[in-house]
Design an enzyme around this catalytic site. Structure first.
Site, PDB file in Angstrom:
ATOM      1  N   SER A  12      43.733  12.254 -27.442  1.00 28.30           N
ATOM      2  CA  SER A  12      44.869  11.719 -27.302  1.00 28.30           C
ATOM      3  C   SER A  12      45.853  11.637 -28.345  1.00 28.30           C
ATOM      4  CB  SER A  12      44.463  10.026 -27.156  1.00 28.30           C
ATOM      5  OG  SER A  12      43.559   9.736 -28.123  1.00 28.30           O
ATOM      6  N   GLU A  14      49.642   9.663 -30.114  1.00 27.39           N
ATOM      7  CA  GLU A  14      50.160   8.436 -30.551  1.00 27.39           C
ATOM      8  C   GLU A  14      51.515   8.916 -30.558  1.00 27.39           C
ATOM      9  OE1 GLU A  14      48.008   5.630 -32.709  1.00 27.39           O
ATOM     10  OE2 GLU A  14      49.849   5.195 -33.886  1.00 27.39           O
ATOM     11  N   ASP A 105      50.756  -5.941 -39.045  1.00 31.00           N
ATOM     12  CA  ASP A 105      51.384  -6.506 -40.315  1.00 31.00           C
ATOM     13  C   ASP A 105      52.809  -7.036 -39.706  1.00 31.00           C
ATOM     14  OD1 ASP A 105      49.220  -5.784 -41.947  1.00 31.00           O
ATOM     15  OD2 ASP A 105      49.527  -3.746 -41.385  1.00 31.00           O
ATOM     16  N   PHE A 214      53.015   6.314 -46.751  1.00 28.79           N
ATOM     17  CA  PHE A 214      52.268   5.847 -45.673  1.00 28.79           C
ATOM     18  C   PHE A 214      50.761   5.397 -46.295  1.00 28.79           C
ATOM     19  CE2 PHE A 214      54.095   7.851 -41.852  1.00 28.79           C
ATOM     20  CZ  PHE A 214      55.287   7.148 -41.907  1.00 28.79           C
ATOM     21  N   HIS A 264      42.147  11.371 -31.949  1.00 27.33           N
ATOM     22  CA  HIS A 264      43.458  10.688 -31.599  1.00 27.33           C
ATOM     23  C   HIS A 264      44.614  11.124 -32.552  1.00 27.33           C
ATOM     24  CE1 HIS A 264      45.956   7.357 -30.112  1.00 27.33           C
ATOM     25  NE2 HIS A 264      46.345   7.199 -31.355  1.00 27.33           N
TER      26      HIS A 264
HETATM   27  P1  FAD Z   1      42.028  -6.876 -37.913  1.00 29.99           P
HETATM   28  O1  FAD Z   1      40.828  -6.332 -37.290  1.00 29.99           O
HETATM   29  O2  FAD Z   1      42.231  -8.263 -37.401  1.00 29.99           O
HETATM   30  O3  FAD Z   1      41.768  -6.837 -39.419  1.00 29.99           O
HETATM   31  C1  FAD Z   1      42.475  -7.092 -40.317  1.00 29.99           C
HETATM   32  C2  FAD Z   1      42.000  -7.597 -41.796  1.00 29.99           C
HETATM   33  O4  FAD Z   1      41.503  -8.916 -41.591  1.00 29.99           O
HETATM   34  C3  FAD Z   1      40.683  -6.777 -42.216  1.00 29.99           C
HETATM   35  O5  FAD Z   1      40.857  -6.655 -43.495  1.00 29.99           O
HETATM   36  C4  FAD Z   1      39.617  -7.460 -42.048  1.00 29.99           C
HETATM   37  O6  FAD Z   1      38.434  -7.056 -42.450  1.00 29.99           O
HETATM   38  C5  FAD Z   1      39.902  -8.732 -41.574  1.00 29.99           C
HETATM   39  N1  FAD Z   1      39.515  -9.733 -40.930  1.00 29.99           N
HETATM   40  C6  FAD Z   1      39.327  -9.262 -39.412  1.00 29.99           C
HETATM   41  N2  FAD Z   1      38.753 -10.593 -38.909  1.00 29.99           N
HETATM   42  C7  FAD Z   1      38.562 -11.500 -39.687  1.00 29.99           C
HETATM   43  C8  FAD Z   1      38.095 -12.721 -39.763  1.00 29.99           C
HETATM   44  N3  FAD Z   1      37.815 -13.306 -38.513  1.00 29.99           N
HETATM   45  N4  FAD Z   1      37.977 -13.504 -41.107  1.00 29.99           N
HETATM   46  C9  FAD Z   1      38.521 -13.115 -41.952  1.00 29.99           C
HETATM   47  N5  FAD Z   1      38.741 -11.877 -42.317  1.00 29.99           N
HETATM   48  C10 FAD Z   1      39.185 -11.104 -41.007  1.00 29.99           C
HETATM   49  N6  FAD Z   1      50.166  -1.896 -36.802  1.00 29.99           N
HETATM   50  C11 FAD Z   1      51.396  -2.324 -35.847  1.00 29.99           C
HETATM   51  O7  FAD Z   1      52.138  -3.213 -36.329  1.00 29.99           O
HETATM   52  N7  FAD Z   1      51.662  -1.899 -34.719  1.00 29.99           N
HETATM   53  C12 FAD Z   1      50.699  -0.842 -34.181  1.00 29.99           C
HETATM   54  O8  FAD Z   1      51.068  -0.418 -33.295  1.00 29.99           O
HETATM   55  C13 FAD Z   1      49.814  -0.266 -35.042  1.00 29.99           C
HETATM   56  N8  FAD Z   1      48.951   0.536 -34.598  1.00 29.99           N
HETATM   57  C14 FAD Z   1      47.729   1.082 -35.067  1.00 29.99           C
HETATM   58  C15 FAD Z   1      46.810   1.851 -34.753  1.00 29.99           C
HETATM   59  C16 FAD Z   1      45.720   2.305 -35.185  1.00 29.99           C
HETATM   60  C17 FAD Z   1      44.655   3.194 -34.619  1.00 29.99           C
HETATM   61  C18 FAD Z   1      45.365   1.637 -36.472  1.00 29.99           C
HETATM   62  C19 FAD Z   1      44.006   2.180 -37.353  1.00 29.99           C
HETATM   63  C20 FAD Z   1      46.269   0.793 -36.891  1.00 29.99           C
HETATM   64  C21 FAD Z   1      47.451   0.475 -36.554  1.00 29.99           C
HETATM   65  N9  FAD Z   1      48.450  -0.564 -36.845  1.00 29.99           N
HETATM   66  C22 FAD Z   1      49.587  -0.833 -36.165  1.00 29.99           C
HETATM   67  C23 FAD Z   1      48.098  -0.930 -38.132  1.00 29.99           C
HETATM   68  C24 FAD Z   1      47.221  -2.382 -38.291  1.00 29.99           C
HETATM   69  O9  FAD Z   1      47.913  -3.434 -37.535  1.00 29.99           O
HETATM   70  C25 FAD Z   1      46.971  -2.939 -39.689  1.00 29.99           C
HETATM   71  O10 FAD Z   1      45.970  -1.948 -40.227  1.00 29.99           O
HETATM   72  C26 FAD Z   1      46.596  -4.190 -39.753  1.00 29.99           C
HETATM   73  O11 FAD Z   1      46.692  -4.648 -41.136  1.00 29.99           O
HETATM   74  C27 FAD Z   1      45.186  -4.632 -39.256  1.00 29.99           C
HETATM   75  O12 FAD Z   1      45.090  -4.689 -37.893  1.00 29.99           O
HETATM   76  P2  FAD Z   1      43.612  -4.614 -37.491  1.00 29.99           P
HETATM   77  O13 FAD Z   1      43.916  -4.781 -35.786  1.00 29.99           O
HETATM   78  O14 FAD Z   1      42.786  -3.679 -37.832  1.00 29.99           O
HETATM   79  O15 FAD Z   1      43.220  -6.252 -38.040  1.00 29.99           O
END
Ligand code: FAD
Length: 287
Positions: A12, A14, A105, A214, A264
């Site tokens: 895929s 992005e 973020d 980055f 990806h």
């Molecule tokens: P989570 O899975 O919620 O984790 C974030 C942090 O919190 C981690 O350190 C985890 O260990 C911790 N954590 C998780 N759950 C808990 C809990 N219940 N209690 C305590 N700590 C917890 N960002 C954007 O803004 N837009 C995008 O379109 C985007 N696309 C992305 C695509 C991919 C494939 C990837 C890998 C990243 C992308 N990001 C994007 C970046 C991403 O949003 C950031 O890395 C963000 O900081 C974490 O998102 P996450 O969904 O992994 O968060």
């Protein structure tokens, strides 16, 4: 390795939503080239807090109007349930069946985190399942070199599992240049009872300054030997691209040979580096 065999592999691309009309025209030309090689889907990023909301909608609508399988990213931090429902409703109207569910973020200066309902991505995945059942194939993010805010490697794995348990179908990783980090992460997942495809995110190397910036922000390591060589090329963009192609091609080959369930590509809206890898990997026959 327990990941599925490569005949089920998913490949895929992005994209990010362009900021200008001119950028949108360029994106259309990029997608025309990239779609010709038959990826499974295109994903499109979304700025947390809604910072790219309209531009992501516009890009996703255009992709769908071309009949392209599209997975919008959905970042939940700073949003409440009504806002997510509204965005998802918009995607349902467009026949979207695949999303990438993230925490995101918030851009600096956008202090909306306190106003949102969702704190972590597992809460978004749970909400999507509660509200929309199995309508969506949900991808989540994974971090073979660990998320920069993770308290520890085991804590990050535990939190990754929460997203899987909440209903994720597959994961896409943050980019990395060390295949061993990926394989160890997949093994740890298997040991923890996590059983879903974990697709490596691949970042082509084309611009050292941008890549270093980055990588510092997202916690992806550029190994010292790669950094030093890239620094040595100075402004010689052709040399950077040629070396980057070689390094990333080796990485992709190692990953696929080791059982990775697909790739990806973070295209950065530039067709040539990704297409160069795609062709060298002989992926054009994969559908
Ligand atoms: P989570 O899975 O919620 O984790 C974030 C942090 O919190 C981690 O350190 C985890 O260990 C911790 N954590 C998780 N759950 C808990 C809990 N219940 N209690 C305590 N700590 C917890 N960002 C954007 O803004 N837009 C995008 O379109 C985007 N696309 C992305 C695509 C991919 C494939 C990837 C890998 C990243 C992308 N990001 C994007 C970046 C991403 O949003 C950031 O890395 C963000 O900081 C974490 O998102 P996450 O969904 O992994 O968060």
């Amino acid at each position: 390795m327990t990941t599925p065999a490569t005949n089920q592999a998913t490949f895929s691309f992005e994209l990010f939503p362009p900021k200008t009309n001119d950028g949108m025209d360029k994106l259309k030309a990029t997608v025309e080239q990239l779609s010709a090689v038959g990826p499974l889907y295109f994903s499109c990023t979304y700025g947390a807090g809604g910072s790219t909301r309209e531009r992501t909608f516009e890009t996703v609508s255009w992709l769908r109007s071309q009949g392209i399988e599209t997975a919008p990213h959905l970042a939940c931090i700073g949003s409440d349930k009504a806002e997510i429902r509204d965005i998802v409703g918009h995607y349902i109207e467009q026949g979207i069946t695949r999303v990438v569910a993230l925490r995101g973020d918030l851009p600096s200066g956008m202090g909306r985190a306190g106003l949102g309902t969702f704190r972590y991505a597992n809460e978004l995945v749970g909400f999507l399942r509660e509200e929309f059942g199995d309508r969506f194939h949900i991808e989540v993010a994974a971090y073979p070199e660990f998320h920069p805010q993770a308290a520890s490697a085991p804590a990050d794995l535990k939190h990754f599992k929460r997203k899987v348990d909440a209903g994720a179908n597959a994961a896409i990783t943050q980019y990395f240049y060390n295949a061993e980090a990926y394989f160890r992460f997949v093994d740890d997942c298997t040991d923890a009872g996590i059983d879903l495809p974990i697709v490596p995110g691949i970042m082509p190397i084309t611009n050292y300054t941008q890549l270093a910036r980055f990588s510092d922000a997202c916690g992806a390591e550029i190994p010292r030997w790669i950094r030093r060589r890239l620094e040595g090329f100075g402004d010689d963009r052709d040399a950077i691209r040629a070396f980057g192609h070689e390094v990333v091609l080796d990485l992709c080959n190692n990953l696929l040979e080791g059982g990775a369930p697909g790739l990806h590509f973070y295209t950065m809206n530039q067709p040539a580096p990704t297409l160069g890898l795609w062709e060298a990997l002989g992926l054009s026959t994969a559908d």
